[in-house]
Design an enzyme around this catalytic site. Structure first.
Site, PDB file in Angstrom:
ATOM      1  CB  SER A 225      -1.150  -0.098   1.180  1.00 29.85           C
ATOM      2  OG  SER A 225      -1.855   0.921   0.904  1.00 29.85           O
ATOM      3  CD  GLU A 336      -5.486  -4.364  -3.940  1.00 32.65           C
ATOM      4  OE1 GLU A 336      -5.600  -3.830  -2.777  1.00 32.65           O
ATOM      5  OE2 GLU A 336      -4.144  -4.759  -4.247  1.00 32.65           O
ATOM      6  CG  HIS A 444      -5.678  -2.523   0.150  1.00 35.96           C
ATOM      7  ND1 HIS A 444      -4.705  -2.323  -0.744  1.00 35.96           N
ATOM      8  CD2 HIS A 444      -5.527  -1.493   1.162  1.00 35.96           C
ATOM      9  CE1 HIS A 444      -3.999  -1.517  -0.473  1.00 35.96           C
ATOM     10  NE2 HIS A 444      -4.274  -0.767   0.681  1.00 35.96           N
TER      11      HIS A 444
END
Length: 535
Positions: A225, A336, A444
């Protein structure tokens, strides 16, 4: 990815008397000593069931007082032995739903790192005298998180690598830019303090990691990230050259890694200062960290392009050959966007409705792109409006930028592509704590728990998922050691230079196992998003 729970190691194996008598040589340190002399002084770590760990090691002076919003300064030497057995302060940040992050942090004295050294001698699987090194940059949107968010001690043992996790300044403390700060900056561009912290940590690694049995010439920078975005940014930074030999970008290409322009950053900084009742940086430096934190929420924080640190936007640097030519392992997750959609809607008790769906798409993506997205992501193709939106948002934000990054990088060196696609994966610790049955899928952050203890916790993987986790560690480990990403009996991760468009899909055996896929671009409708604005 946000914060973590503290992890305590077992009893230390060396005594203070040993520290006084003699400092260990690098070979002795690599062989199992918990007492190591760094370039600033001696530190005492501890032994765990996985090897040795050294927690809370300073790599720069505390950025407090006049050093707030200054480039990091080398750490001052100390006398005696410094204990390195507890995680350090987290940098200034708000509270969150992550385990251990229930309270905000107002601590500016936070520039520390943690080092994990595998058990045994310095010998590693490839027969060299020193171990490869991975430096992990945490996620959290550049406004949250800490090095302790992952505990990579098992990963270090399994891969034979020394692993370092890093704290760096966040939010306004890490990325404020103003005209005053520009005038103070050597190159006339302010706002990159958090990124400069990362480089200071890498310089500490170059100077000291040999004392822990690591090879300073074989350093891989990695992150997920915002940590992956940091890797993407550091690869485009001339001032990071020579500090690493490879990069790992996990879900980090969002926004095409774009930095703020100096004009936008300074305009935002001026508004931030006015909100705090300040007309100059001296006033800002006098404000308590709590006031700074309370004021930062409405602003965008991130690196600034145009100075010595980042002369060009990352993708432009990649295209022009102005970036580091190092091997890269790059990818994203299949689902995600589900975490983001959940956080925006269902987590607040307000699931997205069919009536709201068209308006949300046009609001987020703009009228023209929103209309196209409405046709490409019809509600009839998804279990709920929230999941339909999450699919579109994840494709736009993460999946397609990751594929674009692979395209940009392939002309300058090896770039290996993956997609984490275990849609049965358990939600990572923060989401499990929310006691929800929302179908996150391969969302995610979910891949992180297959590599490390996330927030210091062991993930409840089933037998098939444990096999997938072992194979992922093998892929990552072989890359860190200097080869192509490989796992026993599995297809190699494809290099975009020779297998353009192919992606290694990481799945459990019952879902088909790890396979090479040539349809990921189409599955994520990237023909739509590649033409969309990225900022």
């Amino acid at each position: 990815m946000l914060g973590s729970m503290a992890l305590r190691g077992l009893a230390a194996g060396a005594t203070l008397l040993a520290a006084v008598v003699a400092a260990p040589t690098p070979a002795q340190a690599a062989g199992g000593s918990t007492l190591v002399r760094t370039d600033a002084g001696r530190i005492q770590g501890e032994v765990t069931s996985e090897g040795r760990q050294f927690l809370g090691v300073p790599y720069a002076q505390p950025p407090v007082g006049d050093l707030r919003w200054k480039a990091p300064r080398p750490v001052r030497p100390w006398q005696g032995v410094r204990q390195a057995t507890e995680f350090p302060n987290r940098c200034v940040q708000t509270s969150s739903w992550d385990p251990g992050y229930e309270q905000p942090s107002y601590t500016e004295d936070c520039l520390y790192l943690n080092a994990y050294v595998p058990e045994g001698s310095a010998a590693v699987p490839d027969g060299t005298a020193q171990r490869p090194v991975m430096v992990w940059l945490h996620g959290g949107g550049l406004t949250a998180g800490a090095g302790e968010d992952v505990v990579p001690d098992t990963f270090a043992r399994q891969t034979g690598a020394v692993v370092v996790t890093v704290n760096y300044r966040l939010g306004a403390m890490g990325f404020l830019a103003t005209d005053d700060l520009d005038r103070e900056a050597r190159d006339g561009v302010s706002g990159n303090y958090g990124m400069l912290d990362q480089q200071a940590a890498l310089r500490w690694v170059r100077a000291n990691i040999g004392r822990f049995g690591g090879d300073p010439a074989r350093v891989t920078i990695a992150g997920e990230s915002a940590g992956g975005r940091s890797v993407c940014t550091q690869m485009a930074s001339p001032t990071a050259r020579g500090l690493y030999r490879a990069g790992i970008v996990q879900s980090g290409a969002y926004g095409d890694c774009a930095a703020r322009t100096q004009r936008d950053a300074d305009t935002s900084g001026a508004a931030f200062a006015r909100q705090l009742g300040c007309s100059d940086v001296a006033c800002l430096r006098g404000k308590p960290a709590q006031e700074i934190l309370q004021a930062q929420g409405r602003y965008d924080w991130g690196p600034v392009v145009g100075g010595d640190f980042l002369p060009l936007q990352p993708f432009e640097a990649f295209r022009k050959g102005a970036a580091a030519r190092v091997p890269v392992l790059n990818g994203a997750n299949k689902d995600e966007g589900t975490m983001f959609a959940f956080g925006q809607f269902d987590a607040n008790g307000t699931p997205l409705t069919a009536e709201q769906y068209p308006g949300v798409l046009t609001s987020v993506f703009g009228p023209e792109q929103g209309e196209r997205a409405l046709r490409r992501y019809p509600l009839s193709g998804h279990p709920s409006p929230t999941l339909a939106y999450g699919t579109a948002f994840g494709d736009f934000l993460m999946a397609c930028p990751a594929l674009r990054l692979g395209e940009e990088l392939k002309g300058r060196g090896p770039v290996y592509s993956y997609e984490f696609a275990d849609r049965t994966s358990p939600p990572f610790a923060s989401l499990r704590n929310l006691d929800t049955d929302f179908p996150f899928g391969a969302t995610h952050v979910n891949e992180v728990q297959y590599l490390f203890k996330h927030f210091g916790l062991r993930t409840p993987l089933n037998a098939e998922q444990k096999v997938l986790a072992r194979r992922m560690v093998q892929y990552w480990g072989s890359f860190i050691r200097g080869g192509a990403p490989r796992a026993d009996g599995q297809p190699p991760m494809p290099d975009q230079r020779t297998q353009d468009g192919l992606v290694l899909s990481l799945k459990t055996a019952s879902a088909g196992g790890n396979t090479l896929s040539g349809t990921v671009h189409r599955e994520h409708r990237c023909d739509l998003w590649d033409s969309a604005p990225t900022e």
